[in-house]
Design a protein around this motif. Sequence first.
Motif, PDB file in Angstrom:
ATOM      1  N   PHE A 197       0.648  -1.038   0.001  1.00 38.87           N
ATOM      2  CA  PHE A 197      -0.123  -0.087   0.146  1.00 38.87           C
ATOM      3  C   PHE A 197       0.844   1.194   0.042  1.00 38.87           C
ATOM      4  N   VAL A 198       0.233   2.188  -0.587  1.00 40.35           N
ATOM      5  CA  VAL A 198       0.809   3.616  -0.280  1.00 40.35           C
ATOM      6  C   VAL A 198       0.022   4.615   0.564  1.00 40.35           C
ATOM      7  N   VAL A 199       0.512   5.791   1.073  1.00 42.96           N
ATOM      8  CA  VAL A 199      -0.486   6.338   1.814  1.00 42.96           C
ATOM      9  C   VAL A 199      -0.577   7.793   0.983  1.00 42.96           C
ATOM     10  N   ALA A 200      -1.461   8.153   0.527  1.00 41.13           N
ATOM     11  CA  ALA A 200      -2.001   9.485  -0.093  1.00 41.13           C
ATOM     12  C   ALA A 200      -2.368  10.219   0.653  1.00 41.13           C
ATOM     13  N   VAL A 201      -2.017  11.529   0.760  1.00 42.73           N
ATOM     14  CA  VAL A 201      -2.413  12.496   1.688  1.00 42.73           C
ATOM     15  C   VAL A 201      -3.237  13.614   0.889  1.00 42.73           C
ATOM     16  N   ASN A 202      -4.543  13.538   1.149  1.00 37.04           N
ATOM     17  CA  ASN A 202      -5.456  14.478   0.374  1.00 37.04           C
ATOM     18  C   ASN A 202      -5.288  15.743   0.951  1.00 37.04           C
ATOM     19  N   GLU A 203      -4.913  16.664   0.198  1.00 38.82           N
ATOM     20  CA  GLU A 203      -4.551  18.003   0.632  1.00 38.82           C
ATOM     21  C   GLU A 203      -5.877  18.961   0.466  1.00 38.82           C
ATOM     22  N   PHE A 204      -6.785  18.975   1.604  1.00 41.67           N
ATOM     23  CA  PHE A 204      -8.020  19.779   1.533  1.00 41.67           C
ATOM     24  C   PHE A 204      -7.679  20.992   1.760  1.00 41.67           C
ATOM     25  N   ASP A 205      -8.402  21.938   1.404  1.00 38.57           N
ATOM     26  CA  ASP A 205      -8.361  23.351   1.071  1.00 38.57           C
ATOM     27  C   ASP A 205      -7.869  23.977   2.452  1.00 38.57           C
TER      28      ASP A 205
END
Length: 221
Positions: free
Chosen positions: A134-142
Amino acid sequence: MKAFEASDDIPLTALKIVIAGGFGVGKTTMVATVSEIEPLTTEEILTTASAATDSLAGVENKTTTTVSMDFGRITLWRQQLQLLLFGTPGQDRFWFMWDDLALGSIGAVVLADTRRLDDCFSAVEFFEDRGVPFVVAVNEFDTAHRYTAEEVQAAIELNPDVPVIMFDARAPYSTQQVLIRLVEYALTLSLRSSPESEPVLAPPTPTSPTTTFDGNPHRAL
């Protein structure tokens, strides 16, 4: 967009990928952003009946939630690689479905929101325990503060080899790069464990585990 080249005589290969993470982290958005078909969603309206179990802290504007799964499809690399995307429900009470959704997958993308980073811990543990890449993807919210991939990796206490990618689930190119990075990483692990096996695709050029694909790395945590 191409992470590595595939020859014209390679047939279409379909790979299953799981999109996992906590409640309201952007799984449905990610699948819908890159799917070349009308995505299958199982979104339902949030009601007061779920208030005691579905905390909206940090996602107060969320009005719907996935109750079964999301499904989408994207074809890459000269129409030779098809990724089948299965998004998991985020709430604790639906975790019993994760084993079935993860069955047969080559790997997973664990979405994280730095405003509620602890929400991704259970997903990380799930795939670690089962040996699923797995990879960790950081969803960069506004409204979220910006952190480096290294800081997020340290905060989650990840194995240093696990890629951490900063991205925007609403942006097709950014989301595609997360999926490409996962395929590269899963293939690399597969070749490491079975060096004599025939790879599904040509090996990718090694990249840093914490490479960001959509702009410069962000710094902070």
